[in-house]
Motif scaffolding. Structure first.
Motif, PDB file in Angstrom:
ATOM      1  N   PRO A 102       0.815  -1.227   0.000  1.00 21.55           N
ATOM      2  CA  PRO A 102       0.000   0.000   0.000  1.00 21.55           C
ATOM      3  C   PRO A 102       0.847   1.275   0.000  1.00 21.55           C
ATOM      4  O   PRO A 102       0.456   2.274  -0.607  1.00 21.55           O
TER       5      PRO A 102
ATOM      6  N   THR B 134       0.453   4.050  -2.865  1.00 17.23           N
ATOM      7  CA  THR B 134       0.202   5.449  -2.503  1.00 17.23           C
ATOM      8  C   THR B 134       1.256   6.362  -3.126  1.00 17.23           C
ATOM      9  O   THR B 134       0.928   7.455  -3.617  1.00 17.23           O
TER      10      THR B 134
ATOM     11  N   GLU C 188       0.365   6.760  -6.753  1.00 16.29           N
ATOM     12  CA  GLU C 188      -0.781   7.665  -6.906  1.00 16.29           C
ATOM     13  C   GLU C 188      -0.351   9.122  -6.756  1.00 16.29           C
ATOM     14  O   GLU C 188      -0.769   9.984  -7.537  1.00 16.29           O
TER      15      GLU C 188
ATOM     16  N   ALA D  47      -5.513   7.536  -9.284  1.00 19.22           N
ATOM     17  CA  ALA D  47      -6.050   6.699  -8.217  1.00 19.22           C
ATOM     18  C   ALA D  47      -6.117   5.274  -8.763  1.00 19.22           C
ATOM     19  O   ALA D  47      -6.677   5.045  -9.833  1.00 19.22           O
TER      20      ALA D  47
END
Length: 77
Positions: A42, A46, A49, A55
């Motif tokens: 994650p 992130t 992104e 996204a």
């Protein structure tokens, strides 16, 4: 702009992943099988992104298993 494996590795390191782990990753093998854990993934997503202003939706995140998958995904965006 074309995203490279080197750029993805730099993002992983900037997201706090172990530099030696990142440098040893085989781009064609699933990240989870190479020591990327449930906290690293994650953080990497992130960082992607934030860097690319996109996204990653849940369906896509389930399909992104290798560095090559991420590279191809980003190069289609």
């Amino acid at each position: 702009m074309t995203t490279t494996i080197s750029e993805l590795r730099e993002l992983m390191i900037s997201a706090g992943m172990d530099k030696q782990l990142v440098q040893g990753l085989d781009p064609s093998q699933p990240l989870i099988q190479q020591g990327v854990d449930s906290l690293d993934y994650p953080a990497f997503a992130t960082a992607i992104e934030a860097r690319f202003g996109i996204a990653i939706n849940d369906d896509d995140s389930l399909r992104l298993k290798t560095l090559n998958d991420f590279k191809e995904y980003l190069n289609r965006k």
